[in-house]
Scaffold this active site. Structure first.
Site, mmCIF file in Angstrom:
data_model
loop_
_atom_site.group_PDB
_atom_site.id
_atom_site.type_symbol
_atom_site.label_atom_id
_atom_site.label_comp_id
_atom_site.label_asym_id
_atom_site.label_seq_id
_atom_site.Cartn_x
_atom_site.Cartn_y
_atom_site.Cartn_z
ATOM 1 N N THR A 174 0.847 -1.196 0.000
ATOM 2 C CA THR A 174 0.000 0.000 0.000
ATOM 3 C C THR A 174 0.877 1.237 0.000
ATOM 4 O O THR A 174 1.934 1.230 0.620
ATOM 5 C CB THR A 174 -0.837 -0.012 1.305
ATOM 6 O OG1 THR A 174 -1.710 -1.119 1.246
ATOM 7 C CG2 THR A 174 -1.602 1.272 1.526
ATOM 8 N N GLY A 185 1.102 -3.786 4.703
ATOM 9 C CA GLY A 185 1.296 -5.173 5.131
ATOM 10 C C GLY A 185 -0.042 -5.879 5.206
ATOM 11 O O GLY A 185 -1.016 -5.445 4.594
#
Ligand code: ASP
Length: 290
Positions: free
Chosen positions: A150, A202
């Site tokens: 991300t 993550g």
């Protein structure tokens, strides 16, 4: 005048450099966060954010994004949005133009259309190819959830205002409608001008268990510097989950305080972030696992 921009992963470097120029010229930290995320969303070589993101199991690219203003703690987030290239900008419109914090799915898409965002195809040739490969792996029984990068940003402008935000296509081959940590306040992002901000990347399923970004900001409030706060927050979430389950997904965060200091931490090898400030030229930082 002090300013800083920090963002997860190497792919943020160009966006960070451009956003740094914006804040150096007096623009808002919110503009900087949006700018970094848009760069990554528009980059076809990034298959985890925006255009070209890896689809869900149903072959649809569902995007999540959020932005937070550290001045008044206002938030804008969208979840499970299909057909729009820059969910970070839709999230900013939610923040600025609605009485709400979060819009999901069809409601978010209708809102984007009303605000004049252009509907577009998000699948790229590469993401279709990857999807078929992953589908075959799933059918062969290789079921696993992977962290998959991300863009998470924290920025400080020259007026001392801070912002943070995220944008992602989420975990590859996620269920339809699955939402990770990225658009969840306190988990994927948090910021408070009085202290500093954090943003995560993550495995969202694990990051959200520790409200990891909120905790990192609270550690800075108690006196930790950004790197210490990032390390302690990652370690606490990791340790708590590991103690009972024996396994934890990848967790990484970046942190910045309201004085222009920044740092990052991860529970795994290979995490890098990009940062720039009035004192440091745009650069990639490699993080050793905690
Ligand atoms: N945190 C994102 C999610 O869980 C994915 C990632 O950053 O790798 O959706």
């Amino acid at each position: 005048m002090t300013w800083s921009v920090i963002a997860t992963w190497k792919f943020s470097l160009t966006g960070v450099a451009e956003a740094g120029k914006l804040v150096a010229c007096g623009r808002k930290s919110l503009d900087a966060v949006e700018q970094v995320a848009r760069y990554v969303e528009d980059d076809p070589s990034v298959d985890t954010v925006g255009y070209g993101g890896i689809p869900n199991v149903a072959g649809e690219v569902e995007l999540d994004a959020a932005i937070m203003n550290g001045e008044d703690l206002s938030i804008g987030a969208v979840m499970g949005v299909k057909g729009y290239r820059n969910p970070i900008s839709i999230a900013r419109k939610v923040l600025e133009d609605t009485p709400h914090n979060i819009l999901v799915g069809q409601g978010a898409e209708d809102f984007a259309a009303r605000k004049g965002f252009e509907k577009t195809m998000l699948l790229s040739e590469k993401s279709i190819e990857t999807w078929f490969k992953m589908m075959n792996e799933l059918k062969a029984g290789n079921k696993h959830i992977e962290g998959h990068d991300t863009v998470g940003v924290v920025a400080l402008d020259t007026f001392g205002r801070m912002a943070s935000g995220t944008s992602t296509s989420g975990i590859s081959m996620k269920y339809r409608g699955r939402v990770g940590d990225s658009p969840l306040v306190g988990s994927g992002f948090y910021v408070d001008d009085y202290v500093g901000g954090a943003a995560a990347t993550g495995v969202g399923e694990d990051i959200m268990k520790g409200c990891t970004c909120f905790y990192a900001v609270e550690l800075m409030r108690e006196g930790c510097n950004p790197r210490e706060a990032a390390e302690l927050a990652v370690m606490r979430t990791h340790k708590r989950i590991f103690e009972k389950t024996g396994k934890v997904g990848n967790i990484a965060i970046v942190c910045a305080d309201n004085k222009g200091n920044f740092g990052g931490a991860a529970n795994h090898e290979g995490f890098e972030y990009a940062a720039a400030s009035d004192k440091c030229l745009p650069k990639i930082y490699v993080v050793e696992p905690v």
